[in-house]
Design a protein around this motif. Structure first.
Motif, short mmCIF file in Angstrom:
data_model
loop_
_atom_site.label_atom_id
_atom_site.label_comp_id
_atom_site.label_asym_id
_atom_site.label_seq_id
_atom_site.Cartn_x
_atom_site.Cartn_y
_atom_site.Cartn_z
N ASN A 34 0.81 -1.22 0.00
CA ASN A 34 0.00 0.00 0.00
C ASN A 34 0.84 1.27 0.00
OD1 ASN A 34 -2.51 -1.14 -0.16
ND2 ASN A 34 -3.00 -0.96 2.00
N LYS A 36 -13.55 4.31 2.22
CA LYS A 36 -12.63 3.17 2.19
C LYS A 36 -11.47 3.40 3.14
CE LYS A 36 -9.79 0.25 -0.81
NZ LYS A 36 -9.53 -0.21 -2.19
N ILE A 89 -7.71 2.00 4.69
CA ILE A 89 -6.55 1.19 4.34
C ILE A 89 -5.55 1.23 5.49
CG2 ILE A 89 -6.80 1.60 1.86
CD1 ILE A 89 -4.51 3.67 2.12
#
Length: 225
Positions: free
Chosen positions: A3, A47, A49
């Motif tokens: 990521n 979202k 992460i």
């Protein structure tokens, strides 16, 4: 791909597209980007992460591009035009919220497959929506005011980084404080709220640093007006 690498590459792609909008469409392209970025950032924020060992929401990079764009407008077209861009973003965000709440009120057909997904994205908790709107208009107006003041104090092109980073980092701190306070203060224990506040601002701080070279490139661009 980790990521972290994706995030860095994604940031560069976002800022490159901003410059392309400016080069190809001039000031109009920057105004369009303000509306687009406010909508896109609020879609991405649902979202979460994990990045650099922290849990974070998406949207911080896209939201950061709005601050870069208002700084570019302020630098090249003046404070009045930058304030107009801020109000355009605010109006776009309100319009999106109102219209999509209306869409969700319609009873879906039995063959529909999108209602659940749309509710997840657009059926926002009221305080989060209010927090987002309040943070946007106050922090963006602050960004424009600070940038204009810094430009008078440090007018040299070599000191563009002072204007860009000084205005963005201060206004982003205000943005983070307003949003996290309205959206999360009292919802989470105070120590968790502090963590959310710090990590959110740190990510925005990094985005502000990354956008600095792009501010210099925008200064050199001669757009197709």
């Amino acid at each position: 791909m980790p990521n972290e690498l994706l995030w860095i590459g994604f940031a560069f792609i976002n800022f490159i597209i901003v410059l392309l909008f400016y080069k190809l469409f001039g000031k109009s392209g920057l105004f369009v980007w303000i509306g687009f970025s406010t909508v896109a950032a609020n879609l991405q924020v649902v979202k979460t992460i994990e990045i650099f060992g922290l849990t974070a929401t998406m949207g911080n990079i896209m939201y950061g591009t709005a601050f870069l764009v208002t700084d570019i407008i302020n630098e090249k077209y003046g404070e009045k035009e930058a304030k107009k861009a801020v109000w355009l973003g605010f109006a776009t965000l309100i319009s999106l919220t109102v219209i999509m709440q209306g869409v969700l009120m319609f009873q879906p057909d039995e063959t529909d497959f999108a209602q659940g997904a749309l509710k997840t994205i657009f059926d926002m908790i009221p305080r989060i929506a209010i927090g987002s709107l309040a943070a946007f208009i106050i922090s963006q107006y602050t960004d424009v005011a600070i940038y204009s003041w810094l430009r008078r104090k440090f007018p040299s092109d070599r000191l563009l980084w002072v204007r860009n980073n000084g205005s963005t980092m201060i206004s982003q701190l205000l943005d983070t404080l307003i949003f996290t306070s309205i959206a999360f203060l009292g919802v989470y224990p105070f120590d968790i709220w502090i963590q959310i506040f710090i990590t959110t601002y740190l990510i925005k701080f990094v985005v502000a640093i990354i956008d600095t070279p792009f501010a210099y490139l925008a200064k050199r661009i001669k757009p197709a007006e």
